[in-house]
Design a protein around this motif. Structure first.
Motif, PDB file in Angstrom:
ATOM      1  N   ARG A  32      23.807  -6.925  13.978  1.00 28.15           N
ATOM      2  CA  ARG A  32      25.132  -6.381  14.279  1.00 28.15           C
ATOM      3  C   ARG A  32      25.205  -5.684  15.629  1.00 28.15           C
ATOM      4  NH1 ARG A  32      28.588  -5.241  10.371  1.00 28.15           N
ATOM      5  NH2 ARG A  32      29.931  -5.111  12.202  1.00 28.15           N
TER       6      ARG A  32
ATOM      7  N   SER B 122      34.286  -4.771  11.019  1.00 32.27           N
ATOM      8  CA  SER B 122      34.130  -6.194  10.724  1.00 32.27           C
ATOM      9  C   SER B 122      33.330  -6.877  11.830  1.00 32.27           C
ATOM     10  CB  SER B 122      35.501  -6.863  10.608  1.00 32.27           C
ATOM     11  OG  SER B 122      35.385  -8.264  10.729  1.00 32.27           O
TER      12      SER B 122
ATOM     13  N   ASP C 156      33.291  -9.930  12.539  1.00 31.92           N
ATOM     14  CA  ASP C 156      34.138 -10.923  13.195  1.00 31.92           C
ATOM     15  C   ASP C 156      35.025 -10.266  14.246  1.00 31.92           C
ATOM     16  OD1 ASP C 156      33.059 -12.861  11.557  1.00 31.92           O
ATOM     17  OD2 ASP C 156      34.703 -12.790  10.108  1.00 31.92           O
TER      18      ASP C 156
ATOM     19  N   ASN D 127      36.419 -11.114   6.034  1.00 32.50           N
ATOM     20  CA  ASN D 127      36.032  -9.873   6.701  1.00 32.50           C
ATOM     21  C   ASN D 127      37.238  -9.067   7.164  1.00 32.50           C
ATOM     22  OD1 ASN D 127      33.281 -10.026   6.326  1.00 32.50           O
ATOM     23  ND2 ASN D 127      32.905 -11.073   8.261  1.00 32.50           N
ATOM     24  N   GLN D 128      38.328  -9.739   7.530  1.00 32.46           N
ATOM     25  CA  GLN D 128      39.525  -9.000   7.932  1.00 32.46           C
ATOM     26  C   GLN D 128      40.164  -8.334   6.714  1.00 32.46           C
ATOM     27  OE1 GLN D 128      43.283  -9.984   7.738  1.00 32.46           O
ATOM     28  NE2 GLN D 128      43.531  -7.901   8.547  1.00 32.46           N
TER      29      GLN D 128
ATOM     30  N   THR E 260      38.564  -7.454   4.070  1.00 34.98           N
ATOM     31  CA  THR E 260      37.630  -6.391   3.693  1.00 34.98           C
ATOM     32  C   THR E 260      37.858  -5.146   4.541  1.00 34.98           C
ATOM     33  OG1 THR E 260      35.960  -7.970   2.940  1.00 34.98           O
ATOM     34  CG2 THR E 260      35.177  -5.777   3.570  1.00 34.98           C
TER      35      THR E 260
ATOM     36  N   GLN F 224      31.456  -5.471   0.649  1.00 34.05           N
ATOM     37  CA  GLN F 224      30.722  -5.378   1.901  1.00 34.05           C
ATOM     38  C   GLN F 224      31.101  -6.548   2.792  1.00 34.05           C
ATOM     39  OE1 GLN F 224      28.573  -2.782   2.688  1.00 34.05           O
ATOM     40  NE2 GLN F 224      29.397  -1.920   0.796  1.00 34.05           N
ATOM     41  N   TYR F 225      30.957  -6.371   4.079  1.00 39.15           N
ATOM     42  CA  TYR F 225      31.236  -7.460   5.011  1.00 39.15           C
ATOM     43  C   TYR F 225      30.233  -8.595   4.835  1.00 39.15           C
ATOM     44  CZ  TYR F 225      34.333  -4.280   7.535  1.00 39.15           C
ATOM     45  OH  TYR F 225      35.344  -3.421   7.884  1.00 39.15           O
ATOM     46  N   LYS F 226      30.713  -9.806   5.004  1.00 41.24           N
ATOM     47  CA  LYS F 226      29.823 -10.952   5.079  1.00 41.24           C
ATOM     48  C   LYS F 226      29.334 -11.107   6.523  1.00 41.24           C
ATOM     49  CE  LYS F 226      31.964 -13.654   1.352  1.00 41.24           C
ATOM     50  NZ  LYS F 226      32.645 -14.937   1.020  1.00 41.24           N
TER      51      LYS F 226
ATOM     52  N   ARG G 157      28.998 -12.650  10.155  1.00 39.29           N
ATOM     53  CA  ARG G 157      30.118 -13.141  10.951  1.00 39.29           C
ATOM     54  C   ARG G 157      30.249 -14.661  10.815  1.00 39.29           C
ATOM     55  NH1 ARG G 157      26.082 -11.982  14.694  1.00 39.29           N
ATOM     56  NH2 ARG G 157      25.403 -13.810  15.892  1.00 39.29           N
ATOM     57  N   SER G 158      31.473 -15.096  10.916  1.00 43.93           N
ATOM     58  CA  SER G 158      31.737 -16.531  10.760  1.00 43.93           C
ATOM     59  C   SER G 158      31.394 -17.269  12.042  1.00 43.93           C
ATOM     60  CB  SER G 158      33.215 -16.739  10.421  1.00 43.93           C
ATOM     61  OG  SER G 158      34.044 -16.180  11.420  1.00 43.93           O
TER      62      SER G 158
END
Length: 269
Positions: A53, A210, A212, A248-249, A251, A264-266, A268-269
């Motif tokens: 991250r 996020s 993303d 993620n948005q 979330t 929780q966030y996944k 990133r796409s």
């Protein structure tokens, strides 16, 4: 677990933060050919890791990086030539990769500088998104001392951060400036007695957002900062369409609204 690249650079990942360390302390982390290779290898590996991250880039020993190891390069002119070769249709050569590749990572890169941050070392730090410095760190666009020009991505990064007259002055004179002046000129983000701790705290804040959105923000400003009005607005729309309404948005909305048991966030796409 710590990985080592070309016996010059180490990479460790802890709590979703990658720590990249220039590790040639006996030479103040001066840049020889192996150091260029090591930095590039570490950056390319991180680009593939969707779980990271944030990246914190620092130097081991008494300096972040004192710049090009001129004596070493003079002994090996073939290596110096290899630094400037651009393979295929690549935009950057190996000398530029050590700065430009940090811009291509879809996560924030924070350079933590101390001691000397000269020449190529300065250009590496400028390739990061943020620069956290000790008060006594020295900065210089040192290439003019050797009859050269900054050629490690400085023409890209410096135009986004500094006034053109100031940049020309620093590049033509190789003048050494302290952290306070660098900060006043917009070349350093924050000054701290313990910049590593400050950088880690900032990385923790980033991880709360996020992945993303953070990646899209980095792309947006890197692409639009010197673009036309139309190009900048197009980038806003293009990137917003890519992330809006996705997991993620949604979330981020749940977490910011205080929803109990928000997911929780996944990655990133």
């Amino acid at each position: 677990m710590t990985e080592r690249f070309y016996d010059r650079v180490t990479l460790a990942i802890e709590n979703q933060v990658a720590y990249v360390t220039l590790s040639r302390p006996d030479k103040l982390n001066a840049l020889d050919f192996a150091m260029f290779q090591g930095i590039t290898a570490a950056a390319k590996k991180l680009k593939k890791n969707k779980h990271v991250r944030a990246v914190i880039l620092s130097g081991e020993g008494n300096a972040f990086c004192s710049g090009l190891d001129v004596k070493n390069m003079l002994k090996n002119p073939v290596a110096a030539i290899k630094l400037l070769i651009k393979p295929g249709r690549k935009a950057s050569n190996l000398a530029q990769d050590v700065s430009i590749l940090w811009r291509e990572l879809p996560v924030p890169v924070i350079a933590v500088t101390h001691g000397k941050c000269w020449g190529g070392g300065f250009q590496i730090a400028l390739g990061a998104d943020f620069r956290y410095s000790t008060p006594d760190c020295e900065f210089a666009i040192m290439e003019a001392k050797w009859g050269l020009i900054p050629d490690m991505g400085g023409s890209v990064t410096l135009r986004e951060l500094g006034r053109i007259d100031v940049v020309k002055e620093l590049a033509m004179t190789a003048r050494i400036i302290n952290a306070e002046e660098a900060h006043n000129l917009g070349l350093v983000t924050h000054i701290a007695e313990d910049p590593m701790t400050a950088a880690q705290s900032f990385a923790e804040e980033i991880i709360k957002r996020s992945p993303d959105a953070v990646a899209a923000c980095k792309t947006l400003f890197n692409q639009s900062w010197t673009s036309t009005l139309r190009q900048a607005l197009n980038w806003e729309t293009k990137l917003q369409r890519k992330i809006i309404g996705r997991f993620n948005q949604r979330t981020a909305v749940s977490r910011s609204s205080g929803v109990k048991d928000a997911p929780q966030y996944k990655v990133r796409s």
